[in-house]
Write a protein that holds these residues in place. Structure first.
Motif, PDB file in Angstrom:
ATOM      1  N   TYR A  71     -10.534   9.542   3.094  1.00 34.77           N
ATOM      2  CA  TYR A  71     -10.289  11.101   2.974  1.00 34.77           C
ATOM      3  C   TYR A  71      -9.195  11.491   3.006  1.00 34.77           C
ATOM      4  O   TYR A  71      -8.572  11.175   4.340  1.00 34.77           O
ATOM      5  CB  TYR A  71     -11.532  11.524   3.988  1.00 34.77           C
ATOM      6  CG  TYR A  71     -11.693  13.023   4.218  1.00 34.77           C
ATOM      7  CD1 TYR A  71     -11.539  13.801   2.980  1.00 34.77           C
ATOM      8  CD2 TYR A  71     -11.663  13.460   5.513  1.00 34.77           C
ATOM      9  CE1 TYR A  71     -11.551  15.309   3.177  1.00 34.77           C
ATOM     10  CE2 TYR A  71     -11.804  15.092   5.556  1.00 34.77           C
ATOM     11  CZ  TYR A  71     -11.823  15.795   4.423  1.00 34.77           C
ATOM     12  OH  TYR A  71     -11.811  17.249   4.494  1.00 34.77           O
ATOM     13  N   GLN A  72      -8.637  12.386   2.269  1.00 31.93           N
ATOM     14  CA  GLN A  72      -7.543  13.066   2.251  1.00 31.93           C
ATOM     15  C   GLN A  72      -7.742  14.499   2.187  1.00 31.93           C
ATOM     16  O   GLN A  72      -7.875  15.121   1.422  1.00 31.93           O
ATOM     17  CB  GLN A  72      -6.641  12.613   0.949  1.00 31.93           C
ATOM     18  CG  GLN A  72      -6.391  11.205   1.002  1.00 31.93           C
ATOM     19  CD  GLN A  72      -4.742  10.884   1.672  1.00 31.93           C
ATOM     20  OE1 GLN A  72      -3.961  11.484   1.642  1.00 31.93           O
ATOM     21  NE2 GLN A  72      -5.187  10.028   2.519  1.00 31.93           N
ATOM     22  N   PRO A  73      -7.788  15.227   3.562  1.00 36.82           N
ATOM     23  CA  PRO A  73      -8.082  16.396   3.579  1.00 36.82           C
ATOM     24  C   PRO A  73      -7.291  17.570   2.868  1.00 36.82           C
ATOM     25  O   PRO A  73      -7.520  18.423   2.254  1.00 36.82           O
ATOM     26  CB  PRO A  73      -8.005  16.723   5.203  1.00 36.82           C
ATOM     27  CG  PRO A  73      -8.161  15.616   5.738  1.00 36.82           C
ATOM     28  CD  PRO A  73      -7.388  14.660   4.913  1.00 36.82           C
ATOM     29  N   ASP A  74      -5.979  17.336   2.436  1.00 34.94           N
ATOM     30  CA  ASP A  74      -5.121  17.945   1.627  1.00 34.94           C
ATOM     31  C   ASP A  74      -5.266  17.764   0.167  1.00 34.94           C
ATOM     32  O   ASP A  74      -4.772  18.396  -0.689  1.00 34.94           O
ATOM     33  CB  ASP A  74      -3.556  17.677   2.042  1.00 34.94           C
ATOM     34  CG  ASP A  74      -3.368  16.391   1.825  1.00 34.94           C
ATOM     35  OD1 ASP A  74      -4.082  15.349   1.811  1.00 34.94           O
ATOM     36  OD2 ASP A  74      -2.160  15.875   1.932  1.00 34.94           O
ATOM     37  N   LEU A  75      -6.276  16.903  -0.373  1.00 30.81           N
ATOM     38  CA  LEU A  75      -6.732  16.753  -1.777  1.00 30.81           C
ATOM     39  C   LEU A  75      -7.851  17.195  -2.029  1.00 30.81           C
ATOM     40  O   LEU A  75      -8.991  17.120  -1.387  1.00 30.81           O
ATOM     41  CB  LEU A  75      -6.321  15.260  -2.096  1.00 30.81           C
ATOM     42  CG  LEU A  75      -5.152  14.669  -1.984  1.00 30.81           C
ATOM     43  CD1 LEU A  75      -4.925  13.009  -2.508  1.00 30.81           C
ATOM     44  CD2 LEU A  75      -3.818  15.438  -2.828  1.00 30.81           C
ATOM     45  N   THR A  76      -7.994  17.470  -3.245  1.00 29.56           N
ATOM     46  CA  THR A  76      -9.426  17.851  -3.990  1.00 29.56           C
ATOM     47  C   THR A  76      -9.913  16.478  -4.596  1.00 29.56           C
ATOM     48  O   THR A  76      -9.504  16.030  -5.559  1.00 29.56           O
ATOM     49  CB  THR A  76      -9.395  19.016  -4.982  1.00 29.56           C
ATOM     50  OG1 THR A  76      -8.773  20.012  -4.735  1.00 29.56           O
ATOM     51  CG2 THR A  76     -10.925  19.130  -5.600  1.00 29.56           C
ATOM     52  N   GLN A  77     -10.686  15.808  -3.820  1.00 29.60           N
ATOM     53  CA  GLN A  77     -11.296  14.501  -3.790  1.00 29.60           C
ATOM     54  C   GLN A  77     -12.757  14.670  -4.791  1.00 29.60           C
ATOM     55  O   GLN A  77     -13.545  14.781  -4.087  1.00 29.60           O
ATOM     56  CB  GLN A  77     -11.372  13.551  -2.770  1.00 29.60           C
ATOM     57  CG  GLN A  77     -10.052  13.401  -2.245  1.00 29.60           C
ATOM     58  CD  GLN A  77     -10.029  12.450  -1.276  1.00 29.60           C
ATOM     59  OE1 GLN A  77     -10.373  12.895  -0.095  1.00 29.60           O
ATOM     60  NE2 GLN A  77      -9.582  11.119  -1.035  1.00 29.60           N
TER      61      GLN A  77
END
Length: 507
Positions: A71-77
């Protein structure tokens, strides 16, 4: 710890999936659904993460296959789910749904229900539960047996038992492991296996986990629960309890599950090796071959008509991330496939490898800003000619890695390059022969090509029999996302590669 690396920045989650009220596409039985999962970052190609098992004759499946993602909170995954009915003629589309990892994590208990749609029509509900798992080096290795299990297959049958292990989190039992099943056996002994305490009980020895004994049925029938029990690691290892009564879903005994043997295992992880003193040596190689185009023209990947060409952007983003792995922020810079015309460099003609500082004895600069400045200053002093050959760069990196092996120094080597290389076979052989050395090789693709040849390296490594350690990674540079993506790759790949290096030393 000397590096600015922070293991807590990595948020690894596991996705547990189920569906309800799926449409039945069969005439004489029920559909056999399975799910495919796809992962997408805006501006990048969609990635297939895998598929679940087929749930036989089940319109309300709880799939056992789970999926691990970071999980990368700064990316729209973006996650895209597709569900199919598996039948004798192939497969038939049942519906799809889409969400983002952030949307899941922001739900209560990280549990989301999504409307499945088939061509804009409602086609059931998809349930997705996300569970955070931290990196763990505590495992248990054990073996289980059953004694006098309840017959589940009628008077003339017995039971085909297997065990399922569940983690309890936020009000939900999540399936985290299962054994093989044994045919017609009321006194089974399953194979020995190991499982992480993080997955089993979040490393909490007093947290209960559940074990179910299940009777496997043939296609067309639901598996039946023989019985279950709950226990803790504290009970098993500290109180030495090794025998458990199975209780049926409606009550009553259903046999005994016994632990035949057990032991704790500690596996050193990336953080352990960092704390033991492992440091990092950073080397960056830049492709100046003629395939990049002449820098005097705006269509060149190295153009100096524009102030910030794609190589400069890539170097800036990559060096900015990598400098955090060296306490002094030292970055060694090399060029490949060109003729350097530096006033302080003695080499003549085409060079497969040359230091951008002009000095092989001192190829390092301090910090990413100095790396970019050096690149800019040297660009007009390099004559682009010839092809890209990686053999000399990799040999040089491997020599450094070999010399530093006894010093707890691990080398991170990065290549910034376009697609075309002329020595793919030599590169593959070098990676094969150097797989046991303390280094990682990261190829960052610059440009819009498909990089088929570079991707072949990964396939080559994966196809080795017996398997070899994989210390090679590839990703294609994407403007505006590069720092986040490289950071993600490093945090996914580098810890595994460092650990795999040290594990082979133990073996």
């Amino acid at each position: 710890m000397q590096q600015t690396y922070n293991p807590d920045e990595r948020i690894n989650i596991e996705l547990f999936l189920a569906a309800r009220q799926l449409p039945n596409l069969e005439f004489f039985s029920k559909s056999d659904p399975y799910l495919e999962l796809y992962y997408l970052l805006p501006g990048q190609q969609e990635v297939f993460l895998g598929k679940t098992e087929v749930a036989d004759c089940n319109l309300d499946p709880n799939w056992e296959q789970t999926f691990s993602v970071e999980y990368q909170p700064d990316l729209t995954q973006i996650l895209r789910f597709q569900i199919f009915d598996q039948n004798r003629m192939g497969r038939e589309f049942m519906g799809d749904a889409q969400t983002t990892i952030k949307d899941i994590m922001q739900q209560k208990n990280s549990l989301i229900s999504l409307q499945i749609k088939k061509f804009e029509k409602e086609a059931g509900i998809l349930i997705c539960k996300a569970v955070k798992f931290k990196e763990s080096n505590h495992f248990v290795q054990w073996q289980f047996s059953g004694i006098n299990l309840k017959k589940m297959d009628g008077i003339f049958g017995k039971t085909d038992p297997f065990l399922k292990f569940y983690l309890f989190t936020e009000g939900v039992w999540c399936h985290v492991y299962q054994t093989e099943y044994l045919k017609d056996n009321l006194n089974p002994q399953w194979r020995e296996f190991e499982v992480s305490l993080q997955r089993l009980c979040f490393n909490d020895e007093n947290k209960k986990f559940k074990v179910e004994c299940v009777d496997k049925h043939e296609k067309g029938k639901y598996n039946q629960i023989v019985g279950s029990f709950e226990t803790t690691i504290d009970e098993i290892f500290n109180k030495n309890i090794d025998s458990f009564q199975l209780i049926q879903p409606k009550g009553g005994p259903a046999g005994i599950i016994k632990i035949v043997n057990k032991k704790r295992i500690h596996k050193p992880n990336f953080d352990d090796f960092i704390n033991q003193g492992t440091t990092f040596n950073i080397i960056i190689g830049i492709d100046y071959s003629s395939h990049n185009g002449v820098p005097q023209f705006p269509d060149s990947l190295h153009t100096y008509i524009e102030k910030n060409n794609i190589y400069q952007q890539a170097l800036n983003d990559i060096a900015k991330v990598l400098e955090g792995y060296n306490i002094k922020k030292l970055l060694a810079l090399y060029g490949m496939g060109a003729e350097p015309q530096f006033s302080n460099y003695n080499g003549n003609g085409y060079q497969t490898l040359f230091p951008l500082t002009g000095n092989f004895q001192n190829p390092q600069v301090i910090g990413y800003q100095e790396a970019v400045k050096t690149y800019q200053n040297r660009l007009r002093e390099i004559v682009f000619k010839g092809d890209l050959q990686l053999e000399d760069f990799i040999k040089y990196v491997q020599t450094i890695a070999e010399n530093n092996a006894t010093k707890l120094i691990y080398t991170i080597a990065v290549i910034l390059g376009q697609e075309q290389i002329t020595d793919l076979k030599q590169v593959q052989n070098l990676i094969l022969s150097g797989s046991k050395l303390p280094y990682s090789l990261i190829y960052v693709g610059v440009g819009d090509n498909d990089f088929k040849e570079i991707k072949q390296i990964t396939h080559f490594i994966d196809s080795q029999d017996p398997p070899i350690r994989n210390n090679f990674s590839f990703y294609q540079y994407q403007e505006n996302l590069a720092s986040c993506i490289l950071k993600k790759h490093l945090m996914n790949d580098l810890p595994k590669q460092v650990v795999s290096y040290h594990q082979q030393l133990i073996l």
